[in-house]
Design an enzyme around this catalytic site. Structure first.
Site, PDB file in Angstrom:
ATOM      1  CG  ASP A   1       2.811   9.736 -37.053  1.00 20.58           C
ATOM      2  OD1 ASP A   1       2.060  10.648 -36.832  1.00 20.58           O
ATOM      3  OD2 ASP A   1       2.799   8.413 -37.271  1.00 20.58           O
TER       4      ASP A   1
ATOM      5  CG  ASP B   1      -3.593   9.319 -41.419  1.00 25.58           C
ATOM      6  OD1 ASP B   1      -2.087   9.114 -41.329  1.00 25.58           O
ATOM      7  OD2 ASP B   1      -3.427   9.376 -40.741  1.00 25.58           O
TER       8      ASP B   1
ATOM      9  CG  ASP C   1       5.430   5.424 -40.921  1.00 21.61           C
ATOM     10  OD1 ASP C   1       5.362   4.451 -39.757  1.00 21.61           O
ATOM     11  OD2 ASP C   1       5.153   5.151 -41.807  1.00 21.61           O
TER      12      ASP C   1
ATOM     13  CG  HIS D   1       3.683   8.280 -46.313  1.00 19.31           C
ATOM     14  ND1 HIS D   1       4.261   7.306 -45.865  1.00 19.31           N
ATOM     15  CD2 HIS D   1       3.546   8.266 -44.831  1.00 19.31           C
ATOM     16  CE1 HIS D   1       4.866   6.837 -44.403  1.00 19.31           C
ATOM     17  NE2 HIS D   1       3.814   7.814 -44.617  1.00 19.31           N
TER      18      HIS D   1
ATOM     19  NE  ARG E   1      -0.658  12.083 -37.161  1.00 24.35           N
ATOM     20  CZ  ARG E   1      -1.480  11.368 -36.621  1.00 24.35           C
ATOM     21  NH1 ARG E   1      -1.505  10.231 -37.726  1.00 24.35           N
ATOM     22  NH2 ARG E   1      -1.643  10.904 -35.932  1.00 24.35           N
TER      23      ARG E   1
ATOM     24  CD  GLU F   1      -2.422  14.055 -33.490  1.00 24.87           C
ATOM     25  OE1 GLU F   1      -1.516  14.462 -34.602  1.00 24.87           O
ATOM     26  OE2 GLU F   1      -2.038  13.128 -32.991  1.00 24.87           O
TER      27      GLU F   1
END
Length: 647
Positions: A393, A491, A277, A549, A475, A396
């Site tokens: 990640d 999430d 990460d 995770h 994502r 959006e």
């Protein structure tokens, strides 16, 4: 049939009504007490099942409802609209000319999603369904020729907002991806699917009429109908149109471990982690690694490879612009190539804030030059950290502000007259202003395509860098993202209900053509418990993408952390998975070649058994292996399902 309709951006309503069997319903008083308007109006009002919402925005009152020429009549029926179009009043679009192929607004050009779908070359008389328009064109109906029906009688009112957004997981909230596709199993067990290929923010409402109402604030109405007749046939036809799912590497079907917050290479070595990460980065800058806390990371990754393990690095889509000139190549090269999302002027880069220190700019992956830039950096970084796959990640795209600096201008693009019921009711919430400019046009139209446009270039870059089948985990997703990547459900929380929701999400993404799917095992947010995490490890052992995770600041939750007995039980369940990997791999091959689901609901195999349609607590791997996990706290057995005899 491809129904191609140009629409006005600012305020559009289009009702897609499946009116195959309308009957006279009792007046609303028989279905729920009517109040408001006059008693005479209320008694003559449209039956509750047939109401079409005339005030979908918040704050509807009798006064502002009737000011629109609509009828106000309250009801006790849950979620039914109180303000609705009168039955004898036309609404939506009026039809002019021949609507057999295309309905369009001749006065303007509209945005079209750049996804090529080749409709099969079948003459209208040879199709297995008919499309009929009502006289005022505000409705159309689609009938299956063999039975005269298309949909079952929906019993509930339900609405869903669709718009990519950085948001904590909540049921029925718009989250990270946009897939305006649904599948319906009819009363006679035939199934159909419908895709609205549209990337703009939208509301989709179902009513017991039965009907569907699509409200989208831009683009065109581009519908595709898939007639099955089985659920598996529908998904096969859908993925034939949008693109078959990619074939994952065999190694990626193994159990994987990750967390945000490992902090140092010493912790990585203790845990044998495979996903890196943002901790590994230098000050959270893409294409760097922390040479102090993660000194020796390149050598450690080589050690993992020698031990037969693989590793995944995370990359975010925002690039710091505030480093010393000449010291941060990703920004310097991007600035030179002119690859950023720009402000409304189309010239100056949009500047927001995210993980890196200072301010950040955003690559525009719809621009071919950006694809060159990204590919070059991914190839160069392979020589620094010998990765096997890339996890993309925050695409959006996420921005920690509401719009970029200095804020969004007050105009009809940033604040349109109608905003779908998305979280916070703002198109700029935690992202860029809608009037920002991308290579394909305004961010208003392309926002939900950001992650989709990043996934394919990442897939090709990983394939070129490794010389092997690519691993990409994204994502943000859109229609056809499964061609080039997998997805995790985002999430979630360390709660029992979230473990249950993960089954629903996994089934949904198999319908969307993204079978490489899973949720964060044991939950991402909050601290887990021994029992919850153990049950989740047992369930997660059967996610197609199986990864434990969690988030920074939470307790550790890898299987070894909870002790020998926990590890023993987890290992036993994972060994069942590993013994079945040849079968799982074969299912992915069938998905890649024929478009089948990998994980499917029971109704896919027991199509005529209506009791299977409500089961969301068990699932199948392909046709032959059922998983029925324990999903309730303090349980040692699975209760008999209230619909079926499954125990």
């Amino acid at each position: 049939h491809k129904i191609h309709m140009n629409i006005v951006r600012s305020h559009c309503l289009f009702l897609c009504g499946f009116l195959w069997s309308l009957t006279a319903f009792p007046p609303c008083a028989a279905l729920g007490q009517c109040r408001g308007s006059s008693p005479e109006q209320c008694s003559r009002a449209v039956a509750v099942q047939r109401r079409v919402d005339c005030h979908p925005q918040p704050g509807a009152t009798q006064e502002n409802c009737e000011a629109r020429g609509c009828t106000w009549c309250t009801t006790d029926v849950p979620n039914a609209p109180w303000c609705f179009f009168p039955e004898d009043s036309p609404y939506g679009y009026s039809l002019g000319g021949n609507a057999e192929k295309t309905i369009y607004d001749p006065n303007t050009e509209r945005f079209e999603v750049p996804l090529k779908i080749d409709s099969p070359g079948v003459a209208a008389e040879d199709t297995s369904y008919d499309v009929e328009f009502t006289d005022d064109s505000s409705h159309f109906r689609i009938k299956r020729k063999s039975t005269g029906t298309l949909t079952k009688n929906m019993k509930k009112w339900q609405s869903q907002a669709i718009h990519n957004m950085l948001f904590m997981f909540q049921p029925f909230a718009n989250l990270y991806g946009v897939h305006p596709f649904y599948m319906c199993v009819e009363d006679d067990s035939n199934a159909h699917g419908v895709l609205l290929l549209n990337s703009n923010a939208q509301d989709v409402s179902l009513s017991p009429n039965p009907s569907l109402t699509f409200r989208t604030i831009g683009g065109i109405l581009d519908f595709y109908v898939f007639l099955g007749p089985t659920p598996e046939n529908v998904v096969q036809q859908y993925t034939e149109a949008i693109g078959r799912p990619h074939m994952p590497a065999y190694w990626s079907l193994g159990f994987q471990l990750s967390r945000w917050g490992y902090g140092s290479i010493d912790v990585l070595k203790e845990t044998d982690v495979q996903h890196l990460d943002i901790d590994y980065m230098e000050r959270r800058l893409d294409f760097t690694y922390d040479k102090e806390n993660f000194a020796g990371l390149p050598e450690y990754l080589q050690e993992l490879k020698k031990a037969g393990m693989h590793n995944i690095i995370i990359l975010d889509p925002f690039i710091s612009k505030d480093e010393e000139p000449g010291t941060y190549r990703p920004y310097d090269l991007g600035e030179e190539m002119g690859i950023w999302v720009n402000n409304s002027d189309g010239v100056t880069p949009a500047v927001g804030q995210a993980w890196p220190p200072g301010n950040a700019v955003f690559p525009d992956y719809t621009n071919p030059r950006t694809v060159e830039w990204w590919n070059q950096l991914c190839l160069e970084f392979k020589n620094v950290l010998d990765y096997d796959g890339i996890w993309i990640d925050m695409n959006e795209p996420s921005n920690f502000l509401q719009g970029q600096f200095p804020g969004c201008a007050d105009n009809d693009i940033n604040n349109p007259p109608y905003i779908p019921s998305i979280s916070d009711r703002s198109l700029a919430e935690k992202t860029l202003c809608p009037d920002s400019k991308t290579y394909l046009g305004e961010h208003y139209n392309t926002h939900s395509l950001f992650g989709w446009s990043q996934t394919a270039p990442t897939f090709h870059a990983v394939q070129q860098a490794t010389g092997k089948r690519a691993f990409v985990l994204s994502r943000s997703t859109f229609v056809s993202s499964g061609k080039h990547g997998g997805h995790w459900l985002g999430d979630n929380f360390s709660q029992w209900k979230d473990m249950h929701y993960s089954i629903i999400g996994m089934l949904e993404f198999n319908l969307f053509g993204m079978p490489y799917i899973g949720a964060d095992i044991c939950g991402f947010n909050y601290n887990t418990t021994y029992e919850l995490c153990l049950r989740w490890m047992q369930l997660g052992s059967f996610y197609p993408f199986s990864r434990n995770h969690n988030a920074e600041g939470n307790m550790e939750q890898d299987p070894a952390f909870f002790g020998e007995e926990f590890a023993k039980i987890s290992r036993a369940t994972l060994r069942i998975r590993y013994s079945l990997l040849p079968y799982l791999y074969t299912l992915f091959f069938e998905s890649h070649v024929h478009g089948n689901t990998v994980v499917r609901s029971l109704m896919h195999e027991f199509t005529s058994d209506q009791q299977t349609r409500g089961i969301d607590t068990a699932f199948l791997w392909g046709p032959a292996f059922m998983v029925a996990p324990v999903l309730e706290e303090a349980s040692t057995a699975i209760k008999k399902h209230h619909h079926t005899g499954i125990k």
